[in-house]
Each structure stands twice: as structure tokens, then as C-alpha cells.
Design a protein around this motif. Sequence first.
Motif, PDB file in Angstrom:
ATOM      1  N   GLU A 557       0.811  -1.213   0.000  1.00 51.70           N
ATOM      2  CA  GLU A 557       0.000   0.000   0.000  1.00 51.70           C
ATOM      3  C   GLU A 557       0.841   1.256   0.000  1.00 51.70           C
ATOM      4  OE1 GLU A 557      -2.572  -0.567   3.438  1.00 51.70           O
ATOM      5  OE2 GLU A 557      -1.431   0.832   4.659  1.00 51.70           O
ATOM      6  N   ILE A 558       0.201   2.316  -0.514  1.00 50.81           N
ATOM      7  CA  ILE A 558       0.723   3.677  -0.391  1.00 50.81           C
ATOM      8  C   ILE A 558      -0.176   4.398   0.596  1.00 50.81           C
ATOM      9  CG2 ILE A 558       1.010   5.907  -1.550  1.00 50.81           C
ATOM     10  CD1 ILE A 558       1.647   4.440  -4.121  1.00 50.81           C
ATOM     11  N   VAL A 559       0.425   4.998   1.600  1.00 45.72           N
ATOM     12  CA  VAL A 559      -0.331   5.833   2.529  1.00 45.72           C
ATOM     13  C   VAL A 559      -0.024   7.287   2.199  1.00 45.72           C
ATOM     14  CG1 VAL A 559      -0.441   6.597   4.929  1.00 45.72           C
ATOM     15  CG2 VAL A 559      -0.546   4.162   4.399  1.00 45.72           C
ATOM     16  N   GLU A 560      -1.097   8.082   2.092  1.00 46.76           N
ATOM     17  CA  GLU A 560      -0.936   9.519   1.856  1.00 46.76           C
ATOM     18  C   GLU A 560      -1.338  10.269   3.100  1.00 46.76           C
ATOM     19  OE1 GLU A 560      -1.738  10.239  -2.897  1.00 46.76           O
ATOM     20  OE2 GLU A 560      -3.188  10.951  -1.437  1.00 46.76           O
ATOM     21  N   ILE A 561      -0.470  11.183   3.521  1.00 47.22           N
ATOM     22  CA  ILE A 561      -0.793  12.004   4.684  1.00 47.22           C
ATOM     23  C   ILE A 561      -0.655  13.484   4.318  1.00 47.22           C
ATOM     24  CG2 ILE A 561      -0.168  10.256   6.402  1.00 47.22           C
ATOM     25  CD1 ILE A 561       2.527  11.635   6.767  1.00 47.22           C
ATOM     26  N   ALA A 562      -1.463  14.300   4.994  1.00 42.44           N
ATOM     27  CA  ALA A 562      -1.366  15.757   4.831  1.00 42.44           C
ATOM     28  C   ALA A 562      -0.724  16.327   6.082  1.00 42.44           C
ATOM     29  CB  ALA A 562      -2.754  16.363   4.630  1.00 42.44           C
ATOM     30  N   LEU A 563       0.369  17.067   5.878  1.00 40.27           N
ATOM     31  CA  LEU A 563       1.084  17.651   7.010  1.00 40.27           C
ATOM     32  C   LEU A 563       1.143  19.159   6.835  1.00 40.27           C
ATOM     33  CD1 LEU A 563       3.053  15.330   5.494  1.00 40.27           C
ATOM     34  CD2 LEU A 563       4.166  15.399   7.697  1.00 40.27           C
ATOM     35  N   ARG A 564       1.184  19.839   7.949  1.00 35.75           N
ATOM     36  CA  ARG A 564       1.459  21.278   7.900  1.00 35.75           C
ATOM     37  C   ARG A 564       2.228  21.624   9.159  1.00 35.75           C
ATOM     38  NH1 ARG A 564      -3.130  25.866   7.845  1.00 35.75           N
ATOM     39  NH2 ARG A 564      -3.740  24.534   9.582  1.00 35.75           N
ATOM     40  N   PHE A 565       3.445  22.097   8.967  1.00 33.66           N
ATOM     41  CA  PHE A 565       4.256  22.519  10.105  1.00 33.66           C
ATOM     42  C   PHE A 565       3.934  23.980  10.369  1.00 33.66           C
ATOM     43  CE2 PHE A 565       6.365  19.030   7.956  1.00 33.66           C
ATOM     44  CZ  PHE A 565       6.447  18.127   9.006  1.00 33.66           C
ATOM     45  N   THR A 566       3.707  24.298  11.637  1.00 32.60           N
ATOM     46  CA  THR A 566       3.085  25.585  11.925  1.00 32.60           C
ATOM     47  C   THR A 566       3.995  26.586  12.616  1.00 32.60           C
ATOM     48  OG1 THR A 566       2.312  24.674  14.028  1.00 32.60           O
ATOM     49  CG2 THR A 566       0.796  24.574  12.137  1.00 32.60           C
ATOM     50  N   THR A 567       4.886  26.133  13.491  1.00 27.04           N
ATOM     51  CA  THR A 567       5.418  27.052  14.486  1.00 27.04           C
ATOM     52  C   THR A 567       6.939  27.136  14.527  1.00 27.04           C
ATOM     53  OG1 THR A 567       3.533  26.298  15.794  1.00 27.04           O
ATOM     54  CG2 THR A 567       5.092  27.759  16.886  1.00 27.04           C
ATOM     55  N   TYR A 568       7.602  26.013  14.442  1.00 26.30           N
ATOM     56  CA  TYR A 568       9.038  26.005  14.735  1.00 26.30           C
ATOM     57  C   TYR A 568       9.861  25.658  13.500  1.00 26.30           C
ATOM     58  CZ  TYR A 568       7.234  26.078  19.437  1.00 26.30           C
ATOM     59  OH  TYR A 568       6.542  26.426  20.564  1.00 26.30           O
ATOM     60  N   SER A 569      10.895  26.480  13.258  1.00 28.01           N
ATOM     61  CA  SER A 569      11.844  26.200  12.188  1.00 28.01           C
ATOM     62  C   SER A 569      12.989  25.377  12.752  1.00 28.01           C
ATOM     63  CB  SER A 569      12.433  27.507  11.643  1.00 28.01           C
ATOM     64  OG  SER A 569      11.422  28.346  11.180  1.00 28.01           O
ATOM     65  N   GLY A 570      13.472  24.463  11.955  1.00 32.10           N
ATOM     66  CA  GLY A 570      14.658  23.743  12.406  1.00 32.10           C
ATOM     67  C   GLY A 570      14.732  22.338  11.864  1.00 32.10           C
ATOM     68  N   ARG A 571      15.712  21.628  12.397  1.00 33.87           N
ATOM     69  CA  ARG A 571      16.039  20.303  11.887  1.00 33.87           C
ATOM     70  C   ARG A 571      15.340  19.243  12.740  1.00 33.87           C
ATOM     71  NH1 ARG A 571      19.986  18.129   8.374  1.00 33.87           N
ATOM     72  NH2 ARG A 571      20.309  20.260   7.683  1.00 33.87           N
ATOM     73  N   TYR A 572      14.521  18.457  12.108  1.00 33.12           N
ATOM     74  CA  TYR A 572      13.747  17.419  12.800  1.00 33.12           C
ATOM     75  C   TYR A 572      13.953  16.090  12.079  1.00 33.12           C
ATOM     76  CZ  TYR A 572      11.353  21.188  15.318  1.00 33.12           C
ATOM     77  OH  TYR A 572      11.068  22.269  16.119  1.00 33.12           O
ATOM     78  N   MET A 573      13.289  15.057  12.602  1.00 34.39           N
ATOM     79  CA  MET A 573      13.460  13.721  12.029  1.00 34.39           C
ATOM     80  C   MET A 573      12.085  13.093  11.757  1.00 34.39           C
ATOM     81  SD  MET A 573      16.367  12.392  14.716  1.00 34.39           S
ATOM     82  CE  MET A 573      15.427  12.758  16.171  1.00 34.39           C
ATOM     83  N   TYR A 574      12.056  12.223  10.771  1.00 37.45           N
ATOM     84  CA  TYR A 574      10.919  11.311  10.651  1.00 37.45           C
ATOM     85  C   TYR A 574      11.493   9.914  10.491  1.00 37.45           C
ATOM     86  CZ  TYR A 574      11.417  11.011   5.519  1.00 37.45           C
ATOM     87  OH  TYR A 574      11.875  10.780   4.243  1.00 37.45           O
ATOM     88  N   HIS A 575      10.751   8.924  10.979  1.00 35.36           N
ATOM     89  CA  HIS A 575      11.345   7.584  11.000  1.00 35.36           C
ATOM     90  C   HIS A 575      10.291   6.519  11.242  1.00 35.36           C
ATOM     91  CE1 HIS A 575      11.110   7.540  15.472  1.00 35.36           C
ATOM     92  NE2 HIS A 575      11.428   8.809  15.387  1.00 35.36           N
ATOM     93  N   CYS A 576      10.700   5.281  10.972  1.00 32.16           N
ATOM     94  CA  CYS A 576       9.879   4.144  11.380  1.00 32.16           C
ATOM     95  C   CYS A 576      10.003   4.031  12.895  1.00 32.16           C
ATOM     96  CB  CYS A 576      10.380   2.873  10.716  1.00 32.16           C
ATOM     97  SG  CYS A 576       9.410   1.424  11.213  1.00 32.16           S
ATOM     98  N   HIS A 577       8.890   3.732  13.592  1.00 30.89           N
ATOM     99  CA  HIS A 577       8.965   3.614  15.047  1.00 30.89           C
ATOM    100  C   HIS A 577       9.191   2.188  15.526  1.00 30.89           C
ATOM    101  CE1 HIS A 577       8.879   5.205  19.051  1.00 30.89           C
ATOM    102  NE2 HIS A 577       8.738   6.405  18.543  1.00 30.89           N
TER     103      HIS A 577
END
Length: 602
Positions: A557-577
Motif C-alpha cells: 500500500e501507499i499511505v498519503e498524509i497531509a502535514l502542515r508545520f506551523t510554528t518552529y523552524s529547524g532540523r527534525y526527524m521522521y522515521h519508522c517507530h
Amino acid sequence: MTTASEARGQGLVQPLTAPLTPFVDALPVPRRLIAAEQHGQLTVRIRTAMHRFHRNLPESRIWGYDGTVPGPTIEAERGKPVMVEWRNELEGPLPVVETVAPKHVDSDDVPVQCLPGLSGGTPDPRAGALSGHAVVHLHGGLTPASFDGWAENLFAPGQPAVFHYPMNQRAALLWYHDHVMGVTKFDVYAGLAGLWIVRDERERELGLREGPPFEVPLLIQDRNFNLDDRGRLTGQLVHKTDPDVMEAFAPFTVVNGKVWPILDVQPGTYRLRVINGSNARTYRLVLLRDGNSELERVTQIGTDHGLLPTPVPLPLDGLVLASAERADLLVDFSDLEPGSELILLNTASAPFDGASFPATRALEAASLDGLLPFPQTMCFRVIPRPSASRSIPTVLATDYVPPPPEELADAPRRAIALVEREVEGQANMLTMRELRIVEDNHAGPLVTVTNGERITRYRAVAAHFEDVTTFFPMLGQFEVWQLINLTGDTHPIHVHLDPFQMLARHPIRYQIPDAGIEDLDITASVILGRDPDDELGHAIDDNERGLKDTIRVNPNEIVEIALRFTTYSGRYMYHCHILEHEDRDMMRPFVTMAPELMPFMA
Ligand SMILES: [Cu+2]
């Protein structure tokens, strides 16, 4: 022969005799650390300590926040900042024996991950040399980048770290846990996890329970222990994998730090704040009484980032929670006689691939091949008290807005392929391949995605954590991310910072040619549409329609998500949990940018 566990398990059929008696230890409730009572200034000591996981086990050496497993539950108010001094006082070595057993099964053909002990494996001396570097991440926190717990910004024992959490976010159950690059799987397994509850006025208007006895947090994890030379459990924590399965799926389910605990409940309505804090195991929870499923007692009111718009029933098969997913549940025990016992049971085999299992067959869920020797999770026992049920509000969140279609139409789209690569003589490597669209005349390895007449051609531009950053989302702007699963397992994908919303699950079929998976490049052809052999529903559960920060991406499957970052600028991560995936190497950076800075990016 009927074992004590079978007798207490209400007819549960188990292929192995449980070496610990279920439902004898009371469910511990972690100590509450209420930020308002300390003027928003908390100190948490990260300590080496002893902890007893079951009354029949010797004490285990652990690493814990404030020296407990789980750590204290921090309770904060929306809009009231919390400062935490995380004081690393760990003393090594790592209190977990890490081993890779030489074979997947033992001489009786039992998968070794179903069994305690090292199963012929030798302790990894490199893990034994870990002395306690730490970094704390507040999962689900809308936290400035400096305090988000970047996996490489470590504090060694004795080095101070003071993190500021603004708490400008909805009421929700969050959790804090260790996030050290490459060894998160050991540090969390050693005990470095605790709950964090954000509260707000909307929940109080609804009269939702707050605190004991009717609000009960349940942190569910799996753990394994070593054996002494006479085959007795020692209590020493064991993280065991094998040549076929690179994730650790431990046989004993631990809730709030106890193996298979029991909670005495009044005949009333309880609010259970459930989180899966396991390294890798997915749970599909069913509530049984006298062997029959009673899921209708349970109503889900919230998900990862707080209240749903309206209450929803649990999915028919049970509540699926992959690692780091949360559920806010109301459970009605009000009609039950004193002495009634209900068992929370897990029917999800491991590694989880989304396959269904009917709740009506829950008693048969135990499976050695499915690395689920003991499906019991915990027990609820009704005590004599006056009955008091509560009605469930029909309108919950009033601030929930689905992403506006017109904003999504123009939103930047990003595609990520989830890929498993075999490596000779080592555990498989999992990566997230960030894909970029290429011209029709591009030569070289490609991922093609065919949707009817439309073919989109991509090449991989990043795979490993240390590869170049390619995602620079602008604050305030919606984005659509497509997660394309080209592996056989379900991956819970977590994005740090703001929550997101699920848009779609699309069934796909795909082909990867021999040698199509290289270190960075990948060749694959993906076609939207169901594979004839694919039995998964690919439906979006009602409880996935709230604000999420961790979403399951099933095979095919392909999962589609809608994201919107609102407040903080900077370096973050996304990952498998799945922590074994995150550590090897299913994690990538992204940088959120204020729009005014974009023109100055070189
Ligand atoms: Cu994964």
C-alpha cells in the motif's frame, strides 16, 4: 494438563507453558509529576536502578527516568510551558544483554524469540560497553528543534540538559523516551520511557476523567529475560534477535512495568490511556469475558494528538496499535458483578503485516510461528462498589478541521519508498528512499508509479540518515507525503513536530527486479490497484481519522498524509517507530523553514 495460566486465562490455548503466573501483580500506576505543582520546573534524574517486573522474578537492573520503569507521568497544561532538567546520572554498562541467536528455531523447532534466555547466542560486547549517553525526545510534542532530542545531540553521564517545552498544543497522551542514534532500541528497552499528559479546558468541559482511580495510563511493552545455568529466569533483560528476524519480539507483555498485571476496577466507566511502547511488536487488543469478545464495552474518544471529533467504536477485529500509537478509551464496567474478570488479549502475530484475525477467535491467537506464545496482556477484575456508569459525550473535539481540498490541490508532494535490503552476513537494512521526479529521458535506476494512464518516474536522492537533506517544508503550508511500502511488513511511520492527517490508503502491486535494491538506487515498478493475492483491506479505520503522529503503512500500500508545520523552524526527524528499523537506518532528517528565509537558501 491444565496449567495455572490456562485456568486463569479463561480457556486460552497456549503452545508453551508460561514460566510466570499471569494476573497476580497489581497494575502499577506511574508516579504523577504535575508540572503546575512545581511552577513548571521539573528535574528528572536518569538513573540506573533495580526494578521487579514480576513477583516471581528476581530484580532487574534497569535504566529509568527517576530510576523507575516507566518514568513518572508528567502532567502539563496546554499553554503553560514546562522546563525539564534531564539530569543524566546513568551508570554503565547497559543493563540489557544484546544477542543474535545462531538459529531462528531451537532443537524443538520453537522460534527462539518465543523463549527466554540467549538461545545459544553470545552477548554482544559492543552493547555491553555502552555507558549511558542519552537524549530525550518528547514524542508528540510541538517542541522547538533545540529541545526535540536530535538523535546525535547526546548528553553523557554528568552533562546537563535543560529542555523547554512550550505546550502550545491540544490535550493528548504523549510520551518521552530516549532517542540516541543507533541504540534507541537498547535504551528504550532498558527502561527509558515515560508518559506525558497534556490537559486542556475542552476535556474538562466534557467531564473526562483526570487522574486515579478512573483515568489509567497503560504503557504496553514486551520484554525478555535471561536464564541461569539451571534454566531459571534471572530477571536480566535480554534483547534477542535471530538470523531470520532482525526485530526483537519478546515473549512477556509488560504493562506499566509489570508482566501481565491485574487491575481492580469499580463497576463504572474508566478512561484508559493506552500506548504501545514496544520496540517492534504491534498489538491488536481484544477485551474478553468468559472467552467472548466484549469490544462493545469500549469506545475510543481520542488518538495520538487528542480527541476525535466524535466517539468511535473499536475496529471489529480489535484495537490495532503499532509502536508509539496511542488510544484514549472509555470502558464501561458498570453492569458487571463483583468478581467478573475481563482479559485484554493481543491477537497480532509478529512481525505484523496487517493480516486480520477475528476477535471471535481470540482464544486461539497464541502462535509460535507468529512469535506470540502468550497473548494475554492484562486483566481487569470488578470489585464490589456501587455501580456508576457515565454517558459518553457525542461531540468531542470542536477544533478538528480536515485539510482543505483547495490547499491540498496545490500542496508540494513528496514520495518516500520504504525498502528492505539484504546485506550479506548482517541483519537486513531498512531505509526510506526519498524520491525525486525525473524527466522522461532519464537513464538509470528508476521507481515508476503507474496510476491508470499516468506514469510518474522517480529516482532515489537519499536513503540513509546521513545522506543529504532533501525535505525543506515551509511553515504554514500544507504538504502531501506518499509513503510507498515495498516491504512485507507494516511500518509505523512517525513524523516529529506537528501532527498530520491521513488522506488515503491505496492498494498497490509492485515488482523489484533481481539486484534492483542497491545502497541508494532502487529499481521498482509500482502500479496502483490491488494485487490478486493481497488479502488486506487497506481501509482507513475510524480511529485513524484524527490527528496522528504515527501511522501504519501496511504491505502493498501507499499511505498519503497531509502535514502542515506551523510554528518552529529547524532540523527534525521522521522515521519508522520499530526501533530496530529506526536504528538501521529507517530515519531521515527534514528542515522546516520560515517562508521568508527560502529565497536565501543556497
Ligand atoms: Cu519499519
